[in-house]
Design a protein around this motif. Structure first.
Motif, PDB file in Angstrom:
ATOM      1  N   ILE A 179       0.862  -1.186   0.000  1.00  0.00           N
ATOM      2  CA  ILE A 179       0.000   0.000   0.000  1.00  0.00           C
ATOM      3  C   ILE A 179       0.898   1.235   0.000  1.00  0.00           C
ATOM      4  CG2 ILE A 179      -1.773   1.270   1.271  1.00  0.00           C
ATOM      5  CD1 ILE A 179      -2.785  -1.370   2.348  1.00  0.00           C
ATOM      6  N   THR A 180       0.889   1.954  -1.104  1.00  0.00           N
ATOM      7  CA  THR A 180       1.694   3.169  -1.228  1.00  0.00           C
ATOM      8  C   THR A 180       0.758   4.377  -1.172  1.00  0.00           C
ATOM      9  OG1 THR A 180       1.443   3.074  -3.607  1.00  0.00           O
ATOM     10  CG2 THR A 180       3.387   2.003  -2.692  1.00  0.00           C
ATOM     11  N   ALA A 181       1.342   5.575  -1.283  1.00  0.00           N
ATOM     12  CA  ALA A 181       0.532   6.792  -1.183  1.00  0.00           C
ATOM     13  C   ALA A 181      -0.500   6.881  -2.298  1.00  0.00           C
ATOM     14  CB  ALA A 181       1.432   8.019  -1.206  1.00  0.00           C
ATOM     15  N   PHE A 184      -1.977   4.237  -3.698  1.00  0.00           N
ATOM     16  CA  PHE A 184      -2.676   2.954  -3.773  1.00  0.00           C
ATOM     17  C   PHE A 184      -4.155   3.144  -4.071  1.00  0.00           C
ATOM     18  CE2 PHE A 184      -4.708  -0.751  -1.612  1.00  0.00           C
ATOM     19  CZ  PHE A 184      -4.115  -1.740  -2.373  1.00  0.00           C
ATOM     20  N   GLN A 185      -4.623   2.456  -5.100  1.00  0.00           N
ATOM     21  CA  GLN A 185      -6.031   2.585  -5.477  1.00  0.00           C
ATOM     22  C   GLN A 185      -6.709   1.239  -5.527  1.00  0.00           C
ATOM     23  OE1 GLN A 185      -7.083   5.042  -8.910  1.00  0.00           O
ATOM     24  NE2 GLN A 185      -5.013   5.834  -8.792  1.00  0.00           N
ATOM     25  N   ALA A 229      -9.305  -0.277  -2.393  1.00  0.00           N
ATOM     26  CA  ALA A 229      -8.260   0.492  -1.723  1.00  0.00           C
ATOM     27  C   ALA A 229      -8.385   0.442  -0.208  1.00  0.00           C
ATOM     28  CB  ALA A 229      -8.305   1.940  -2.192  1.00  0.00           C
ATOM     29  N   ASN A 230      -9.615   0.238   0.284  1.00  0.00           N
ATOM     30  CA  ASN A 230      -9.813   0.294   1.742  1.00  0.00           C
ATOM     31  C   ASN A 230      -9.538  -1.056   2.404  1.00  0.00           C
ATOM     32  OD1 ASN A 230     -12.017  -0.628   0.349  1.00  0.00           O
ATOM     33  ND2 ASN A 230     -13.505   0.069   1.854  1.00  0.00           N
ATOM     34  N   LEU A 231      -8.338  -1.579   2.170  1.00  0.00           N
ATOM     35  CA  LEU A 231      -7.964  -2.874   2.726  1.00  0.00           C
ATOM     36  C   LEU A 231      -7.417  -2.729   4.139  1.00  0.00           C
ATOM     37  CD1 LEU A 231      -6.062  -4.566  -0.235  1.00  0.00           C
ATOM     38  CD2 LEU A 231      -8.359  -5.063   0.576  1.00  0.00           C
ATOM     39  N   GLU A 282      -4.722  -3.955   6.808  1.00  0.00           N
ATOM     40  CA  GLU A 282      -3.401  -4.565   6.733  1.00  0.00           C
ATOM     41  C   GLU A 282      -3.397  -5.942   7.386  1.00  0.00           C
ATOM     42  OE1 GLU A 282       0.577  -2.240   7.029  1.00  0.00           O
ATOM     43  OE2 GLU A 282      -0.818  -1.512   8.524  1.00  0.00           O
ATOM     44  N   LYS A 328       1.391  -1.615   4.351  1.00  0.00           N
ATOM     45  CA  LYS A 328       1.762  -0.271   3.929  1.00  0.00           C
ATOM     46  C   LYS A 328       3.271  -0.222   3.762  1.00  0.00           C
ATOM     47  CE  LYS A 328      -1.938   2.053   6.457  1.00  0.00           C
ATOM     48  NZ  LYS A 328      -2.385   1.184   7.537  1.00  0.00           N
TER      49      LYS A 328
END
Lengths: 306, 249
Positions: free
Chosen positions: B31-33, B35-36, B176-178, B180, B207
């Motif tokens: 997950i990067t900035a 991330f979609q 995107a709303n995964l 972690e 992340k």
């Protein structure tokens, strides 16, 4: 451009956040309200988890209020002494508010109580301001555009002990009423997740009798410290301050606040008040409507826990 | 990937008639900035010692499950004219993400008892014991409905493509709303509704970079993080004021 928020754990459009920050910032500068009562519901609407929205909003309000207060300091429209008295009350109040908030959370009805708080307070204040400013505008029209503010008559506020001179406001009153106003605003601010300007501004005008000119700057001054305190509380206890979200909102917000302050100077005090009243009533109406109509989804999910 | 395939071929135990050999398009989700959401390609082959069975249909089920978390489902009811949360059900275990991809509708390739044992279908993956309300069923249904709308619970009844009874592939879209954590990917092979082979692997979702750093700071050095947030706010407020003062001159 989509951006992933590390604490909120959702992906949102960065330009949407910048725009929201900007619009709310303009209103904040114009009326001396932190804008939280508009921004917090808007953030819920775009899918930010409520806990993150409330905490991050507090941080964003620090930025827009700081930007706004600098503009007011230059024009010498901040009553620092009155601000400090309000602030002492505010910090006590926000501490009490958080205790109350956690108690209501344990009862499981905090969401409803927050909404009811919004509807009741926004409705009361909006109506009061609307009527007062309509009267003021009518009066100023009759007297040929020159509105001479009548000095407040002596009421119970002036008979209390511990009197203090507030030179910038031109008042010589007891410190008890401003302290109480501060505490009440602090409690409501903590429960409703807002700066509290929309309650403090009318209280300063109608209860303390402060001149409208210094009300906005003084309110912003107090809000900076109360929201900074709230931000630290949220950051250290709930870990819900999203710095990426805050930066995007505040970039829009600080620019907006500067523009708003300049618009505010050009407008007449009565006009400013009537617009704030209309805005407050609109938000109140929307929230009341949401409580009354049948929701499309009757169920909602919350973090589990026994 | 070929090396992995060869490795599994070598390690394959000779007892089963049909066995899964698996590959993944990626072994972790970062997950990067920007991330979609992400897509994971899960593909594999069915290794056989005997000729292809013709007595019953082949079923391939791929499930991907996110970390299990408890959830409270609340229901609103009208009280004194306004809508208020009244009843609630605590769901003890609900995966934060759950995708079921199959080559044919799940009921056709998995018997009811097998589903009860393995908890493959979404309804079974959610467990709420000790719910005391009569219509507790409607609460778990609501949970599935809400999560499905968010793209977190997926049912892909024809999501698995099987070629020549031996090669299969599926694409699992992840929003995107995964949450972690370690995601479990499980692949079941069924014949006549009975599971004949199971293969499972984990895909870590985490992340990285700035997102990781900020998240860690917020949780491990909360005070510092709070101060940092405040100083950024003050600096931005002051900066905007200074810029506008300059612009006015």
């Amino acid at each position: 451009m989509q951006i992933y928020l590390p604490i909120a754990e959702v992906s949102v459009n960065a330009f949407l956040l910048l725009g929201l920050g900007g619009i709310v910032g303009v209103l904040s500068g114009m009326f001396g309200v932190g804008g939280g009562f508009l921004m917090t519901p808007l953030l819920f609407f775009i899918g930010i988890p409520p806990a993150v929205a409330v905490a991050t909003e507090a941080n964003q309000i620090v930025a827009s209020s700081f930007s706004g207060v600098l503009a007011h300091l230059k024009r010498k429209t901040v009553d620092l002494r009155m601000g400090t008295v309000l602030l002492i009350g505010g910090l006590v109040g926000s501490g009490l508010g958080i205790i109350l908030f956690n108690y209501l959370k344990a009862l499981g009805q905090v969401e409803l109580l927050v909404q009811l708080c919004y509807v009741v307070f926004l409705g009361m204040i909006g109506t009061l301001m609307f009527i007062e400013s309509l009267k003021a505008i009518r009066k100023s029209k009759k007297s040929g555009g020159v509105f001479v503010p009548t000095r407040r008559k002596h009421n119970w506020v002036h008979n209390l002990p511990f009197k203090m001179k507030f030179r910038v406001s031109g008042l010589y009153i007891s410190v008890i009423p401003p302290l109480i106003v501060g505490v009440l605003v602090g409690v409501l601010a903590a429960i409703m997740g807002v700066g509290g300007g929309f309650i403090m501004v009318p209280a300063m005008i109608y209860l303390l009798g402060m001149p409208t000119k210094v009300v906005v700057g003084t309110s912003l001054f107090q809000i900076i410290f109360v929201t900074a305190f709230t931000t630290m509380l949220h950051a250290t206890t709930n870990y819900t301050v999203d710095i990426v979200l805050a930066v995007l909102l505040l970039v829009g917000g600080v620019v907006g606040a500067q523009i708003g302050t300049r618009i505010g100077v050009k407008m007449k005090a009565e006009q400013l008040r009537i617009w704030l009243a209309i805005m407050v009533l609109a938000v109140c109406g929307k929230l009341a409507f949401d409580l009354l109509i049948t929701p499309s989804e009757l169920f909602s999910l919350g973090a589990g826990g026994h | 990937m070929i090396r992995l395939l060869v490795l599994f071929l070598l390690l394959a135990a000779p007892v089963k008639a049909e066995e899964i050999v698996l590959g993944l398009s990626r072994d972790e989700v970062a997950i990067t900035a920007t991330f979609q959401g992400s897509e994971i390609l899960i593909f594999g082959a069915i290794k056989r010692d005997a000729p292809i069975r013709t007595d019953s249909d082949l079923g391939v089920i791929v499930t991907v499950a996110g970390p299990d978390l408890p959830v409270t489902v609340r229901k609103k009811d009208r009280r004194l004219g306004i809508w208020v949360n009244t009843e609630s059900v605590d769901v003890d275990v609900a995966p934060s993400f759950y995708a079921v991809a199959t080559n044919r509708p799940l009921e056709e390739i998995l018997t009811f008892t097998e589903d009860l044992n393995t908890r493959i279908s979404t309804q079974r993956a959610i467990r709420s014991v000790g719910a005391t309300i009569d219509n507790a069923q409607s609460f778990t249904e609501a949970l599935i409905r809400i999560r499905s709308d968010q793209g977190l619970y997926l049912k892909l009844p024809t999501g698995v493509l099987v070629q020549e009874e031996s090669l299969f592939r599926t694409l699992i879209p992840m929003p995107a709303n995964l949450t972690e954590g370690d995601y479990n990917a499980e692949i079941y092979l069924t014949r006549g509704g009975q599971i004949v082979d199971l293969y499972s692997t984990t895909i870590p979702v985490k992340k990285v970079g700035l997102e990781r750093w900020l998240y860690n700071l917020a949780h491990e050095n909360a005070f510092l993080y709070g101060l940092m947030s405040l100083s950024i706010a003050i600096a931005a407020g002051w900066g905007a004021s200074a810029v506008f003062t300059l612009l006015r001159r």
